[in-house]
Design an enzyme around this catalytic site. Sequence first.
Site, PDB file in Angstrom:
ATOM      1  CD  GLU A   1     -21.319  -5.875  24.413  1.00  0.00           C
ATOM      2  OE1 GLU A   1     -21.150  -5.155  23.264  1.00  0.00           O
ATOM      3  OE2 GLU A   1     -22.167  -6.087  25.088  1.00  0.00           O
TER       4      GLU A   1
ATOM      5  CG  HIS B   1      -3.690   0.096   4.606  1.00  0.00           C
ATOM      6  ND1 HIS B   1      -4.747   0.184   5.549  1.00  0.00           N
ATOM      7  CD2 HIS B   1      -3.414   1.480   4.140  1.00  0.00           C
ATOM      8  CE1 HIS B   1      -5.213   1.591   5.510  1.00  0.00           C
ATOM      9  NE2 HIS B   1      -4.585   2.229   4.645  1.00  0.00           N
TER      10      HIS B   1
ATOM     11  CB  SER C   1     -24.716 -10.251  35.136  1.00  0.00           C
ATOM     12  OG  SER C   1     -26.152  -9.857  35.189  1.00  0.00           O
TER      13      SER C   1
ATOM     14  CG  HIS D   1      -1.781  -1.351   1.144  1.00  0.00           C
ATOM     15  ND1 HIS D   1      -1.301  -2.315   1.833  1.00  0.00           N
ATOM     16  CD2 HIS D   1      -3.155  -1.404   0.946  1.00  0.00           C
ATOM     17  CE1 HIS D   1      -2.311  -3.297   1.666  1.00  0.00           C
ATOM     18  NE2 HIS D   1      -3.261  -2.854   1.314  1.00  0.00           N
TER      19      HIS D   1
ATOM     20  CG  HIS E   1      -6.137   1.365  -0.519  1.00  0.00           C
ATOM     21  ND1 HIS E   1      -5.629   1.837   0.859  1.00  0.00           N
ATOM     22  CD2 HIS E   1      -6.241   0.047  -0.367  1.00  0.00           C
ATOM     23  CE1 HIS E   1      -6.172   0.956   1.821  1.00  0.00           C
ATOM     24  NE2 HIS E   1      -6.284  -0.259   1.080  1.00  0.00           N
TER      25      HIS E   1
ATOM     26  CG  ASP F   1     -32.185 -12.978  29.781  1.00  0.00           C
ATOM     27  OD1 ASP F   1     -33.448 -12.602  29.956  1.00  0.00           O
ATOM     28  OD2 ASP F   1     -31.337 -12.670  30.413  1.00  0.00           O
TER      29      ASP F   1
ATOM     30  CG  ASP G   1     -11.536   8.343   5.138  1.00  0.00           C
ATOM     31  OD1 ASP G   1     -11.996   9.184   5.116  1.00  0.00           O
ATOM     32  OD2 ASP G   1     -10.159   7.988   4.268  1.00  0.00           O
TER      33      ASP G   1
ATOM     34  CG  HIS H   1     -29.554 -12.605  26.107  1.00  0.00           C
ATOM     35  ND1 HIS H   1     -30.357 -12.261  25.144  1.00  0.00           N
ATOM     36  CD2 HIS H   1     -29.426 -11.746  26.948  1.00  0.00           C
ATOM     37  CE1 HIS H   1     -30.650 -10.855  25.326  1.00  0.00           C
ATOM     38  NE2 HIS H   1     -29.739 -10.759  26.611  1.00  0.00           N
TER      39      HIS H   1
END
Lengths: 667, 667
Positions: free
Chosen positions: A411, A73, A385, A33, A263, A469, A159, A473
């Site tokens: 997460e 890259h 939990s 690249h 690119h 649930d 980007d 889940h």
Amino acid sequence: MEQSTLDLDLAADTIRTIRFLSADAVEAAASGHPGTPMEAATIGYLLYRRHLRHNPANPGWWGRDRFVLSCGHASMLLYSLLHLCGYDLSLEKIRNFRQLGSGTPGHPEFPQVPGCETTTGPLGQGASVAVGMAMGGRLLAENLDEHLFDGHIYALCSDGDLMEGVTSEAASLAGHLSLGNLTCIYLDNHITIEGPSSLSFSEEVATRYLAYGWRVIRVEGDNVLEVDEALSRSRLSLRPTLIIARTHIAMGAPGKQDSASAHGAPLGAEELRRAKLLSGWDPEASFQIPGSVQEHMAQVAEHGAFEERLWSQCFSEFKDCATELQLQMLEMMAGELPPGWEAQLPVFCPSEGPMATRKASGRVLEALAPRLPLLVGGSADLAPSNNTELVGERYFVAGRSGRNIHFGVREHAMGAILNGLAHMPGILPFGGTFLVFSDYMRPPMRLAALMGLAPVYVFTHDSIALGEDGPTHQPVEQLAALRAVPNLVVIRPCDANELSEAWRVAIERRNGPTALVLSRQELPILARSCLGAARDLERGAYVLAPEQGELQLILIATGSDVHLALEARVELQRRAVGVRVVSLPCWEIFDAQGADYSEAVLPGCCKARVAIEAASPMGWERYVGLEGRIISMKGFGASAPAKDLLMHFGFSVDRIVHEALDLLRRA
Amino acid sequence: MEQSTLDLDLAADTIRTIRFLSADAVEAAASGHPGTPMEAATIGYLLYRRHLRHNPANPGWWGRDRFVLSCGHASMLLYSLLHLCGYDLSLEKIRNFRQLGSGTPGHPEFPQVPGCETTTGPLGQGASVAVGMAMGGRLLAENLDEHLFDGHIYALCSDGDLMEGVTSEAASLAGHLSLGNLTCIYLDNHITIEGPSSLSFSEEVATRYLAYGWRVIRVEGDNVLEVDEALSRSRLSLRPTLIIARTHIAMGAPGKQDSASAHGAPLGAEELRRAKLLSGWDPEASFQIPGSVQEHMAQVAEHGAFEERLWSQCFSEFKDCATELQLQMLEMMAGELPPGWEAQLPVFCPSEGPMATRKASGRVLEALAPRLPLLVGGSADLAPSNNTELVGERYFVAGRSGRNIHFGVREHAMGAILNGLAHMPGILPFGGTFLVFSDYMRPPMRLAALMGLAPVYVFTHDSIALGEDGPTHQPVEQLAALRAVPNLVVIRPCDANELSEAWRVAIERRNGPTALVLSRQELPILARSCLGAARDLERGAYVLAPEQGELQLILIATGSDVHLALEARVELQRRAVGVRVVSLPCWEIFDAQGADYSEAVLPGCCKARVAIEAASPMGWERYVGLEGRIISMKGFGASAPAKDLLMHFGFSVDRIVHEALDLLRRA
């Protein structure tokens, strides 16, 4: 390492050198690249020559700043800079860019490339890892010394990085925590692989980052003075800084500048020749480094060595006055676990049970936290939990670090931030969510495994037994999917004591990540007098309950399913079947034990084997062969109370006994 | 279905009814989430009673609006509304909330719950699926009729939804595409599971969405008039609308309102009693629906049926004047593939080769596009590499839909948007990225499998043979991880003709998603005269090259590795070993063929088996047993030219021959 004077001619020559070193390497490799290294050469030069505090002779210096090339890259940008600054990255290696064992892989790899702070390439990861590093930096600075550990974190982003959701999550948290030691430089080149970035990306990036609580500075990415000033300003901030640099892909290549075609492919010999000609470079020569540039960049190493010497003096003074707690931290930073830390691991008595392994995990963390002062972590908004809170420890908030982290419902960013924390010396990070949501954070887990970083994942609610649930889940395929990741150790303990041992393994393991897979529901704490010792978890699998008389059948199980196997064994023994129960909490460790131990646990002569695991059957043939049985989940779960589900999906003593007898009958 | 008058007393009673139906159901189940249904009852009431165009008697009506409960844990809000409006969801089902087979699962499940538009629970998914629905709506409206298909998409979101990166990605794209037919209502309740949302979330949400190009309206979530007006305004917009509703979790519960404790557990009998008392409800009764409320809500069904009748008349007129292309689209919307579409599938001649399967996939799409007018898709900014462009078709841009989509570098949102598109009648969506980045989009893939939606994933660059980009881009564990997902069909074709058949399977499969796993590198197109037919791919596996003489050994391979197996067979045959080569492009389909076919392809008598796949060995024991060999990737890849890597990691004819002979010797 900012200096007062800036020689614009030398700067221009160095920038050209970086551009053409990069383009030449891509050309030689016939792969790579070139566009981004060319567009970001000015920024790279200014960072490495004037702003980054680093010592090429000692890339591991604790006092350094860190540079993360999130747009991985553009690896040749990094390699060109590392080479010019005098890191252990020879021109020979650059000539062999992207070749087997060359030390200059297609995307930057940690720790193979000296001076590369983290492995990047999958977009968004670097930008998010940088947030973790900045958090880790704050932790070290506040707990040790604000001046010694005031290293700044710089990330260079494309980007693509800014479009990825993980970056949004991490940036939101970075703003929330006011991480003033973080600067992201966004290469706003208006180009993506498919064409102008406006094809898919028209949001107001500056406004978005202001909404996150960042400071935003705009510059022309090739204006040396503007970029230099922005970098200076970004260091002095109570908030993270986004520098939006308007840049031009393949800057200086007359036919390819501002084109998507620059690119991911070499410029081509003719285009490269024309670019060099245009820049006053010898069009026929490759890998040119003018003597003046070499000399100019050699000062980086001199200056860095000088800065490290000064730092070491201060550090030495600091050590002399360090508190007991600080000395423990320094020990961890040097790669040692405090002696005797294991003595803190709780041993659970059967009478304390039944106890969910997630609950036991909370107890382990509580016990270990005082003894491991750089154990740091939290949950993606499921702490109550996941039982991930370090009781009595402060939370990380804006303006004040802490060992407990509210990651929010993020997460993916949590996974990347754990990597960033793990990159900082001594920090032992952990993060929790439900096992099924490990799917949200696989990319950073993979990178941890690839880099040999050692965060610990606390994945609770590990099967359909989480109950009402429902299937959204309830994990089914997650265990198999995690076990498939090379260098990730996955442990599903069967009771509180196996859990305690699992934490021991996870903390001792410093060359790869560990996933602890824990039950929501309560499980008996096994009375071990007649059973194998929980300590044997460290071998991955062990004979939990031996056969009485001749060995006729082996029941193999993990986690909560072990208890079913034990009950089934009683039932089968009553029918005079010699049954052995093997607890197999960790495939990866067991598979590494070698043939003798494997034969001792799973003797080849006994082919009547039944595996029980309330998850996908994928991979269990490794232990039961083509002749055994696998009691598993063939599809997704359902919403109902746990006991109804277990019965419905066939996780019962009756079913195991039935399968076992059927297997023996047909043998 | 907005009406001019709003009876505030009736509204208040209905809102109370929704609140207490929900809280009672959670109480009865002793499990669930009462807080959000209580806080969002006003919004839910206004939507279902006054704004949503829907017909409870026909949840599948094409002309309807769609409501997505992105915060799926608030399932009882949806169930209460569906019940009151007269959907096929009885009070009995609500009384049995979260029980096995009750039809009222813990999180809303599509298609099990009539009126539930999509399965939600994993945060961020619903908000992003809604973007796909809005895109699908635009496609249908512009290609068929603007009035018939002007259905609006509403999504109800929590803090968690807005923190998830996938929502950021999808919202950015929705703004970019100016999806005026989309309204998200954000329940700004200031509460997360760990406590006040300010613990982890302090960004300016409104500013962020303005940056994405959305319109933002703020309301008090319990102010009937404000919410009603906002919903009216949101329908008339050229941009997507975010309604930020300040709400209060567990609204109306005196001791738990505005407390995290009301999120995921029943209120408790006493608290619920007090809440009812405070609202003028009978504190001792459960599941109360006042007659006036029943009557008030019954009008929804009447009005909906009336609206559908009107619509049907218009539709019928439209059909009479529809173009040929529109009729084909209507056929697809009715669940039929246009007759003879398969005739368009290209058959590749060996002389056209070698050809990468990704390239062949581009050819298949080109051939199918004219015949399947609702085949719609794109790539996460890798179209030139994934060959996903429908040549000659328009791109989807702001203000004008199209069958080609620039998803941007947003794999996760792409996965969710594909689900949204697949929810719209007739649309057959596909999306591409590199196989390794399937890790970024596992959560929506899982939901597609769970719901039985049938998007097609085009995953190219399928092994270390992608070469120089290195281990960050080289999939290893992804094949195993995808194969572990229930109801996801994973196909790795060995040449252009298997690829063409794989597309046939994927398009015919309308009850679950299919992942096509394609090579970057060129592969020979097999001359099939002496080999098994590519068409046999539809059985998952087949004998590609039979043994000569007695069967002594089976080589099993997928994708590019099949060619190595064929070469090794020649070599082994030269040594008088009777070798069969089995091509096993799809485990899931092969495993479903039954014992006879399995025995015909992999006879039990032949235990000398070698599997070859340049990926994780996970699961291959299913086909080679404990006695076979697996030539696979034990760890991550490396950066180098493909041929060097294949040799380095042992994917060579010599290695296969060596393993085979060794296996036969030891047998």
